[in-house]
Structure formats: structure tokens, C-alpha cells
Design an enzyme around this catalytic site. Structure first.
Site, PDB file in Angstrom:
ATOM      1  N   PRO A 193       9.457   0.847   9.158  1.00  0.00           N
ATOM      2  CA  PRO A 193       8.044   0.563   8.916  1.00  0.00           C
ATOM      3  C   PRO A 193       7.362   1.702   8.158  1.00  0.00           C
ATOM      4  CG  PRO A 193       8.391   1.221  11.200  1.00  0.00           C
ATOM      5  CD  PRO A 193       9.742   1.189  10.562  1.00  0.00           C
ATOM      6  N   GLY A 194       6.627   1.351   7.123  1.00  0.00           N
ATOM      7  CA  GLY A 194       5.841   2.348   6.399  1.00  0.00           C
ATOM      8  C   GLY A 194       4.368   2.042   6.595  1.00  0.00           C
ATOM      9  N   ARG A 195       3.933   0.980   5.908  1.00  0.00           N
ATOM     10  CA  ARG A 195       2.526   0.571   5.937  1.00  0.00           C
ATOM     11  C   ARG A 195       1.970   0.444   7.361  1.00  0.00           C
ATOM     12  NH1 ARG A 195       0.514  -2.375   1.749  1.00  0.00           N
ATOM     13  NH2 ARG A 195       2.615  -3.045   1.200  1.00  0.00           N
ATOM     14  N   CYS A 243     -12.157   6.422 -16.339  1.00  0.00           N
ATOM     15  CA  CYS A 243     -12.521   5.817 -17.611  1.00  0.00           C
ATOM     16  C   CYS A 243     -11.637   4.583 -17.843  1.00  0.00           C
ATOM     17  CB  CYS A 243     -12.328   6.844 -18.708  1.00  0.00           C
ATOM     18  SG  CYS A 243     -13.175   6.389 -20.182  1.00  0.00           S
ATOM     19  N   GLU A 244     -11.912   3.545 -17.067  1.00  0.00           N
ATOM     20  CA  GLU A 244     -11.018   2.380 -17.017  1.00  0.00           C
ATOM     21  C   GLU A 244     -11.807   1.246 -16.362  1.00  0.00           C
ATOM     22  OE1 GLU A 244      -7.047   1.344 -17.808  1.00  0.00           O
ATOM     23  OE2 GLU A 244      -7.498   3.455 -17.556  1.00  0.00           O
TER      24      GLU A 244
HETATM   25  C1  LIG Z   1      13.833  -0.166   1.592  1.00  0.00           C
HETATM   26  C2  LIG Z   1      12.445  -0.149   2.097  1.00  0.00           C
HETATM   27  N1  LIG Z   1      12.247   0.162   3.386  1.00  0.00           N
HETATM   28  C3  LIG Z   1      11.000   0.220   3.894  1.00  0.00           C
HETATM   29  C4  LIG Z   1       9.892  -0.045   3.129  1.00  0.00           C
HETATM   30  C5  LIG Z   1       8.564   0.053   3.770  1.00  0.00           C
HETATM   31  O1  LIG Z   1       7.868  -1.100   3.713  1.00  0.00           O
HETATM   32  P1  LIG Z   1       6.478  -1.269   4.449  1.00  0.00           P
HETATM   33  O2  LIG Z   1       5.618  -0.139   4.033  1.00  0.00           O
HETATM   34  O3  LIG Z   1       5.981  -2.565   3.951  1.00  0.00           O
HETATM   35  O4  LIG Z   1       6.745  -1.271   5.909  1.00  0.00           O
HETATM   36  C6  LIG Z   1      10.054  -0.386   1.783  1.00  0.00           C
HETATM   37  C7  LIG Z   1       8.901  -0.736   0.933  1.00  0.00           C
HETATM   38  O5  LIG Z   1       8.577  -1.912   0.791  1.00  0.00           O
HETATM   39  C8  LIG Z   1      11.365  -0.440   1.260  1.00  0.00           C
HETATM   40  O6  LIG Z   1      11.578  -0.736  -0.022  1.00  0.00           O
HETATM   41  N1  LIG Z   2       3.217   0.390  -2.848  1.00  0.00           N
HETATM   42  C1  LIG Z   2       3.122  -0.963  -2.412  1.00  0.00           C
HETATM   43  C2  LIG Z   2       4.248  -1.429  -1.597  1.00  0.00           C
HETATM   44  C3  LIG Z   2       5.591  -1.016  -2.052  1.00  0.00           C
HETATM   45  C4  LIG Z   2       6.435  -0.864  -0.882  1.00  0.00           C
HETATM   46  C5  LIG Z   2       7.613   0.000  -1.146  1.00  0.00           C
HETATM   47  N2  LIG Z   2       8.837  -0.737  -1.425  1.00  0.00           N
HETATM   48  C6  LIG Z   2       1.794  -1.245  -1.777  1.00  0.00           C
HETATM   49  O1  LIG Z   2       0.930  -0.446  -1.820  1.00  0.00           O
HETATM   50  O2  LIG Z   2       1.551  -2.280  -1.239  1.00  0.00           O
END
Ligand SMILES: Cc1ncc(COP(=O)(O)O)c(C=O)c1O
Ligand SMILES: N[C@@H](CCCC[NH3+])C(=O)O
Length: 428
Positions: free
Chosen positions: A288-290, A358-359
Site C-alpha cells: 500500500p502506498g496511497r 505559468c500554465e
Molecule cells: C508495483 C506497485 N506496488 C505498489 C504501488 C502502490 O500503489 P498505491 O499507492 O495505489 O497503493 C504501485 C503504484 O501503483 C505499484 O506500481
Molecule cells: N502517481 C499516481 C499513481 C501511480 C501509482 C504508482 N504506480 C497518482 O498520483 O495517482
């Protein structure tokens, strides 16, 4: 949003610290994390897995937001760490993150990056392609080093923001295709290479998913593949990594599941499909990232100029924009916001929030109801904790904001605000 509480006396609070105080102390734009919320999220992931009684690793996908303090927090919360570049790896190592819990992703890891990760003796490489399969092994052989790997596969399940689509084909720059036989070829190669310890397979089907059907489909396909590899080649493949992608709430239209619901669905799906195939349960890894950091982050901006176009639109401009949050411009992402310094006033004015770049595409929010705004008001934009700072740029030579962690009434800087001197430091 959950990350903030209105302090009815005069200003919004984050992690028990008033936004007035944060702005006075650190200036704007300012990225503020509710540290307690990140920790609660980490614990929710872990405790849901503990209830499942499966062996697991929760690897925080550091691309969402990383700095040394974030890596230390991840370590304190017993998370593993998914890195995708030499820079993320370096940051983790500098923070003292245990190398054994680092997983290295990426579809074009350079020889230098692979060597750096081998030097550090990281826990696992997620091998993405045939070049890497050879290159990593050559490097490992020269060092006589054993390397644990997962193979990234594309199961043919594509997750979109609100829906899942079975693609049938595997048109992705990442990983080995399952249906075209490349994943099996990669497995055969990996299994023959003496320095490799092949732990299993990895798949990541997408990001910001609100349901669990995509995971179930992917797990079903992956389990079938594990079963075949077991029968054909006697391979155990004890780890199944199902990636990240759990959805978060940016606006009231977003209805993600809870962390515990996502993990429970994945655990149940793994148990169901492994039982069907009479395979022993694997160790389940997720990334999990987001969902670890998004809702814990709030960006505070100072309101500047206002442009009223009669009968058309009122623009208010803030002192940041696409340089600290590219997501609206890149993905038409939507956010919620409020005036932090007047949280209890009625919203009677319809405005659109522009950045200062500037966009024309540098818009943060279209059509937001706010109390009538004045120069100097503080706008709090919620759920900016993921892929905001980590995707920030210096477009127009705008310095990146400071990042602060707030918790239990205290705050501290975790990334200093960039200065103009920083911007020219590498110039000749
Ligand atoms: C291989 C992989 N793992 C984990 C993530 C994390 O995803 P999220 O931030 O949606 O949980 C990503 C990004 O989408 C990814 O490409
Ligand atoms: N950067 C993207 C998601 C990419 C996730 C990484 N594979 C976002 O902000 O939603």
C-alpha cells in the site's frame, strides 16, 4: 476529512496543532501530515493480517511519499519498504531502514542500482523483465551472493479507478505476461540460476481501487499459475505479492473500503483459491502506498490574487499549485478544501482555485464553495499526502514546500522548505 478537526475558536487543527500556528512557524505552502493517522493506518494493515493468521509482509510503497523520517516511521511500525529507484533505496538506507525488509521494484533498474541494492543486501528484488533476470544474476554470481527474488507478472486484470476490466491481453510496460507464456519462461530461467532464491510472484493491478473484485480475479489467476508451476517444475513459490492500489477518499464522492476490509478480502481470496488448488497457504505481501499516507496529508496555501470574471467564474490563486500537486493537471484528480483560518464560516462564494504557475492547466480545484475569501486567507486542501510531494517539481523555479509532521499537539519539520539557493546549487 478525517485528518483535521475544526478548532471552533479560530482555526483548523491537524494532529492537535492549529493551522494558524503551523503557518506562522513554517510559512506556506506547507505540507502537513497527521503522523498519528499514518501510524494508525500502518497498524490497521498489520492487525487485519494478524487476524487472518496468514504470514504476511506489509511493504509501504514509498513512491507515495518518502523522506528519512517517513522511512523511520515505517520501520517503527514494522512495515517493509517497496522502493523503485536508487534514490528511494538511498533514502531508506540513510534513514537506517533495515535492508532485509526492503523490496526493490522497477522496470528498468540500472546496473548501478542493482549493485547498490546487492551491496546493501536488501531482502528481495522484484524482477521485472528478461534483461534484469540476466543482469542481476550476473552481478550476484560475481559476488557469489544469493539473491531472493519475486517475478513480477501481469495477470491480465486491469484495474481502473472505479471499475475492473479483464483485458485478455497484457499491454503493460511492467512485468512478464502470463497468457503469452513469458512468465513461465521467466520462472524456468530463474529456477535454473544458482544464485537465485525464487520466492514467488508479484502482481499489481492498479491504483485507487474501491472494490476487491480485481484482487480476487488476479489472485485466482495467480494461484492457477502457482499451481501449474508447482505441478510442472516442483516449485513451491512460497510468497504471493498482490501489490497495492487500495482506494482513499479525496472527496465525498469517493467511497473506499476500510483498510481492514481490503486486507480481509485479500486474505479470504488467497485462502479460497489456495484451498481449491490444495496448495499450502503462501506468505502474502502487499504494497500500500496511497492508502497509507493520502488522507493523512493536508496542504496549506496562502490565498493571493482573485480574478472575478462577471457571470463566468471567480478564480482565487494560491501560492503553490502544480509544482506541489500535479495530480489535478495529470489525472483530473479532485480535492476538497476549506478556509483553515475561518473554519466555522458559511461557504457562500463559488470559486475555482488556481496555482501560480505559468500554465493554464495549473488548477487545483474547479468549483469550490468557500466563505468570501480575502488576500492572506489560508486554504487547506485535504488528502494530499500521496503522490503530491513525491511528484513535486521546480517548474518555474518554484522551491518545494516544507513538510511537517504533526502529532499530539506537537509539530516538527521532516523536509525543509527549499530555498532559492537550493535551486541554483547545481548550476554552473
Ligand atoms: C508495483 C506497485 N506496488 C505498489 C504501488 C502502490 O500503489 P498505491 O499507492 O495505489 O497503493 C504501485 C503504484 O501503483 C505499484 O506500481
Ligand atoms: N502517481 C499516481 C499513481 C501511480 C501509482 C504508482 N504506480 C497518482 O498520483 O495517482
Amino acid at each position: 476529512m478525517q485528518t483535521v478537526e475544526a478548532n471552533v475558536r479560530h482555526s483548523l487543527e491537524i494532529g492537535g496543532v492549529s493551522t494558524d500556528k503551523l503557518v506562522e512557524e513554517y510559512g506556506t505552502p506547507l505540507m502537513v501530515y497527521d503522523e498519528g493517522m499514518i501510524r494508525r493506518n500502518a497498524r490497521a494493515f498489520r492487525s487485519a493480517f494478524e487476524s487472518s493468521e496468514l504470514d504476511f509482509q506489509v511493504a509501504y510503497a514509498s513512491k507515495a511519499f518518502l523522506c528519512k523520517e517517513m522511512a523511520r516511521l515505517a520501520n517503527e511500525e514494522a512495515l517493509s519498504l517497496d522502493v523503485v529507484s536508487g534514490g528511494e533505496l538511498y533514502t531508506a538506507l540513510e534513514a537506517g531502514f533495515p535492508a532485509a525488509r526492503i523490496h526493490f521494484h522497477g522496470n528498468n533498474k540500472s546496473e548501478e542500482e542493482l549493485a547498490m541494492a546487492l551491496d546493501a543486501e536488501i531482502g528481495c528484488f522484484v524482477v521485472d523483465n528478461f534483461l534484469e533476470l540476466e543482469m542481476l544474476h550476473d552481478l550476484a554470481s560475481k559476488r557469489n551472493q544469493e539473491v531472493s527474488i519475486l517475478l513480477r507478472v501481469t495477470p491480465g486484470v486491469e484495474a481502473h479507478t472505479h471499475e475492473y476490466i479483464m483485458t485478455g491481453q497484457e499491454d503493460s510496460k511492467f512485468g512478464f505476461g502470463l497468457s503469452n507464456g513469458q512468465a513461465e519462461t521467466a520462472i524456468q530461467i530463474a529456477a535454473r540460476k544458482p544464485q537465485y532464491k525464487l520466492l514467488g510472484i508479484h502482481s499489481h493491478i492498479g491504483s485507487q481501487m474501491f472494490g476487491t473484485e480485481g484482487f480476487d480475479q488476479a489472485i485466482q489467476i495467480l494461484t492457477g499459475f502457482v499451481y501449474q508451476m508447482n505441478k510442472k517444475y516442483g516449485l513451491a513459490l512460497p510468497v504471493l505479492n498482490v501489490g497495492g492500489g487500495f482506494g482513499v477518499r479525496y472527496t465525498e464522492d469517493d467511497q473506499p473500503l476500510t483498510i481492514s476490509e481490503y486486507v480481509t478480502a485479500i486474505s479470504e481470496s488467497v485462502k479460497k483459491h489456495y484451498t481449491t488448488h490444495e496448495l499450502p497457504y503462501p506468505e502474502v505481501w502487499i504494497e500500500p502506498g496511497r492508502s497509507m499516507v493520502a488522507e493523512a496529508g493536508t496542504t496549506l496555501y496562502k490565498v493571493g490574487s482573485k480574478k472575478i470574471i462577471p457571470d463566468l467564474r471567480t478564480y482565487i490563486t494560491v501560492d503553490g499549485g502544480m509544482t506541489d500537486n500535479i495530480r489535478p493537471a495529470l489525472y483530473q484528480a479532485r480535492y476538497q478544501a476549506m478556509l483553515a483560518n475561518r473554519p466555522d464560516e458559511d461557504s457562500t462564494e463559488l470559486v475555482s482555485v488556481a496555482g501560480k504557475c505559468c500554465e493554464s492547466g495549473d488548477m487545483l480545484i474547479w468549483d469550490l464553495m468557500l466563505p468570501p475569501t480575502n488576500y492572506g486567507d489560508i486554504l487547506a486542501v485535504f488528502s494530499t499526502g500521496a503522490y503530491g510531494y513525491s511528484m513535486a517539481s521546480n517548474y518555474n523555479r518554484i522551491p518545494r514546500p516544507a513538510v511537517v509532521f504533526a502529532d499530539k499537539g506537537e509539530s516538527r519539520v521532516v523536509i525543509e522548505r527549499e530555498t532559492y539557493e537550493d535551486l541554483v546549487r547545481k548550476d554552473q
